[in-house]
Design an enzyme around this catalytic site. Structure first.
Site, PDB file in Angstrom:
ATOM      1  N   ASP A  10     -32.602  69.128  -8.035  1.00 39.47           N
ATOM      2  CA  ASP A  10     -31.549  69.989  -7.652  1.00 39.47           C
ATOM      3  C   ASP A  10     -31.926  71.309  -7.113  1.00 39.47           C
ATOM      4  OD1 ASP A  10     -29.368  68.145  -8.495  1.00 39.47           O
ATOM      5  OD2 ASP A  10     -29.607  69.017 -10.271  1.00 39.47           O
ATOM      6  N   LYS A  32     -33.803  62.097  -7.930  1.00 43.61           N
ATOM      7  CA  LYS A  32     -32.379  61.926  -7.656  1.00 43.61           C
ATOM      8  C   LYS A  32     -32.050  63.101  -6.536  1.00 43.61           C
ATOM      9  CE  LYS A  32     -28.801  63.877 -10.079  1.00 43.61           C
ATOM     10  NZ  LYS A  32     -27.698  64.575  -9.240  1.00 43.61           N
ATOM     11  N   ASP A  59     -27.494  60.615  -4.665  1.00 45.86           N
ATOM     12  CA  ASP A  59     -26.157  60.682  -5.515  1.00 45.86           C
ATOM     13  C   ASP A  59     -25.237  61.546  -4.726  1.00 45.86           C
ATOM     14  OD1 ASP A  59     -24.396  61.552  -7.702  1.00 45.86           O
ATOM     15  OD2 ASP A  59     -25.713  63.039  -8.441  1.00 45.86           O
ATOM     16  N   LEU A  60     -24.358  60.931  -3.779  1.00 46.52           N
ATOM     17  CA  LEU A  60     -23.535  61.482  -2.846  1.00 46.52           C
ATOM     18  C   LEU A  60     -21.911  61.194  -3.409  1.00 46.52           C
ATOM     19  CD1 LEU A  60     -25.171  60.885   0.536  1.00 46.52           C
ATOM     20  CD2 LEU A  60     -25.410  62.884  -0.923  1.00 46.52           C
ATOM     21  N   LYS A  61     -21.633  60.443  -4.591  1.00 48.13           N
ATOM     22  CA  LYS A  61     -20.276  60.432  -5.064  1.00 48.13           C
ATOM     23  C   LYS A  61     -19.279  60.013  -4.128  1.00 48.13           C
ATOM     24  CE  LYS A  61     -21.472  62.979  -9.300  1.00 48.13           C
ATOM     25  NZ  LYS A  61     -22.655  63.681  -9.111  1.00 48.13           N
ATOM     26  N   ASP A  64     -13.093  58.165  -0.734  1.00 54.60           N
ATOM     27  CA  ASP A  64     -12.227  58.235   0.495  1.00 54.60           C
ATOM     28  C   ASP A  64     -11.752  57.048   0.675  1.00 54.60           C
ATOM     29  OD1 ASP A  64     -11.500  58.944   3.227  1.00 54.60           O
ATOM     30  OD2 ASP A  64     -13.146  60.380   3.164  1.00 54.60           O
ATOM     31  N   THR A 119     -18.136  64.689 -16.370  1.00 56.40           N
ATOM     32  CA  THR A 119     -18.491  65.084 -17.613  1.00 56.40           C
ATOM     33  C   THR A 119     -17.862  66.515 -17.473  1.00 56.40           C
ATOM     34  OG1 THR A 119     -20.543  65.761 -17.025  1.00 56.40           O
ATOM     35  CG2 THR A 119     -20.257  63.858 -18.456  1.00 56.40           C
ATOM     36  N   ARG A 211     -33.026  70.242 -15.351  1.00 52.03           N
ATOM     37  CA  ARG A 211     -33.614  71.481 -15.744  1.00 52.03           C
ATOM     38  C   ARG A 211     -34.589  71.376 -16.714  1.00 52.03           C
ATOM     39  NH1 ARG A 211     -27.906  74.002 -15.943  1.00 52.03           N
ATOM     40  NH2 ARG A 211     -27.545  71.800 -16.378  1.00 52.03           N
TER      41      ARG A 211
HETATM   42  O1  C5P Z   1     -30.159  70.206 -15.348  1.00 51.61           O
HETATM   43  P1  C5P Z   1     -29.573  68.884 -16.016  1.00 51.61           P
HETATM   44  O2  C5P Z   1     -30.374  68.019 -16.853  1.00 51.61           O
HETATM   45  O3  C5P Z   1     -28.190  69.161 -16.481  1.00 51.61           O
HETATM   46  O4  C5P Z   1     -29.150  67.906 -14.624  1.00 51.61           O
HETATM   47  C1  C5P Z   1     -28.469  66.731 -14.777  1.00 51.61           C
HETATM   48  C2  C5P Z   1     -28.114  66.345 -13.456  1.00 51.61           C
HETATM   49  O5  C5P Z   1     -27.226  65.063 -13.528  1.00 51.61           O
HETATM   50  C3  C5P Z   1     -27.608  67.084 -12.442  1.00 51.61           C
HETATM   51  O6  C5P Z   1     -28.146  66.880 -11.095  1.00 51.61           O
HETATM   52  C4  C5P Z   1     -25.925  66.854 -12.488  1.00 51.61           C
HETATM   53  O7  C5P Z   1     -25.227  67.102 -11.194  1.00 51.61           O
HETATM   54  C5  C5P Z   1     -26.075  65.398 -12.578  1.00 51.61           C
HETATM   55  N1  C5P Z   1     -24.874  64.822 -13.498  1.00 51.61           N
HETATM   56  C6  C5P Z   1     -24.509  65.348 -14.643  1.00 51.61           C
HETATM   57  N2  C5P Z   1     -23.181  64.721 -15.416  1.00 51.61           N
HETATM   58  C7  C5P Z   1     -22.708  63.911 -14.553  1.00 51.61           C
HETATM   59  C8  C5P Z   1     -22.964  63.225 -13.478  1.00 51.61           C
HETATM   60  C9  C5P Z   1     -24.221  63.961 -12.785  1.00 51.61           C
HETATM   61  O8  C5P Z   1     -25.137  66.078 -15.187  1.00 51.61           O
HETATM   62  N3  C5P Z   1     -21.509  63.614 -15.073  1.00 51.61           N
END
Ligand code: C5P
Length: 232
Positions: A10, A32, A59-61, A64, A119, A211
């Site tokens: 990210d 990712k 991961d473009l989700k 449409d 989430t 992170r």
């Molecule tokens: O930094 P962290 O470990 O929280 O990152 C989790 C990654 O997973 C991020 O890229 C976040 O956008 C992605 N994600 C998430 N929950 C979801 C779908 C994707 O945390 N339900």
């Protein structure tokens, strides 16, 4: 593909991303690429990651009308990523169209997984904003079963839901789970978290870790800790 740790890159730019990935001189992480990086850098970032030998979850989700998703998946299939995704909320016709678009003339395609409910959506939001009155668990399992029926390979879900998804959809239906934290660490904005070792026990197939690796003092050591706990 077996169990693996997917590192969520990210970052805002290719420069930041490769400065981070250059630290990994041993095992090349499965990465990712999310919307932020893809929209900043375009498909070139995917090609460069591929050239460097990384496996990629794009991961473009997508969400449409079926024809638009099908045509977009056709374009994405040319990028040769390992996993890509869409929102199960786009419903069955969209998911089936996505599979059609993603499948290359030789019959191969990247794995396709579905986001069930984000989430960030809780029961109250679902009821008030989306007028969905069923319990969250039931909605998530229903969306997962729809995805399976449409031929998708798995879902993105909380590690807490991975066991149930496998029960409902079978062990070979993939569970890709973000929300992973080491013990005693700040959980940030993730509310329902698990350690890599717990995610392994509960049966996640892939953990997505951002992170705890990208913001660690020693990202390579944090990545190796995830691999040791989750894969080895
Ligand atoms: O930094 P962290 O470990 O929280 O990152 C989790 C990654 O997973 C991020 O890229 C976040 O956008 C992605 N994600 C998430 N929950 C979801 C779908 C994707 O945390 N339900």
């Amino acid at each position: 593909m077996g169990k693996d740790v997917i590192v969520a890159c990210d970052f805002e730019s290719a420069g930041q991303t490769f400065a981070f990935l250059d630290k990994f001189t041993g095992r090349k992480p499965f990465v990712k690429i999310g919307m932020e990086l893809y929209y900043a850098e375009g498909p070139g970032i995917v090609r460069e990651m591929k050239r460097r030998g990384h496996k990629i979850f794009l991961d473009l989700k997508l969400h449409d009308i079926p024809n638009t998703v099908k045509q977009t998946m056709r374009v994405l299939s040319g990028l040769d990523v390992d996993i890509t995704n869409l929102h199960a909320g786009g419903a069955s016709t969209m998911m089936k169209a996505a599979i059609e678009g993603l499948t290359r003339p030789d019959g191969t395609r990247p794995l396709l997984i579905a986001v069930t409910q984000l989430t960030s959506t809780d029961q109250e939001t679902m009821e008030k904003d989306l007028l969905i009155h069923e319990p969250m668990d039931k909605v998530v399992m229903h969306y997962a079963e729809n995805a399976k029926r449409c031929g998708l390979d798995g879902v993105v879900c909380s590690p807490l839901e991975a066991g149930k998804v496998h029960e409902a959809c079978g062990q070979s239906f993939l569970t890709v789970t973000p929300g992973v934290r080491f013990e005693n660490k700040d959980t940030g904005d993730q509310k329902r978290v698990m350690t890599p070792a717990q995610a392994k026990l509960i049966g996640s197939d892939y953990i997505v870790v951002g992170r705890p690796i990208t913001a660690a003092d020693d990202p390579v050591a944090a990545y190796e800790r995830c691999i040791n706990e989750f894969v080895d």
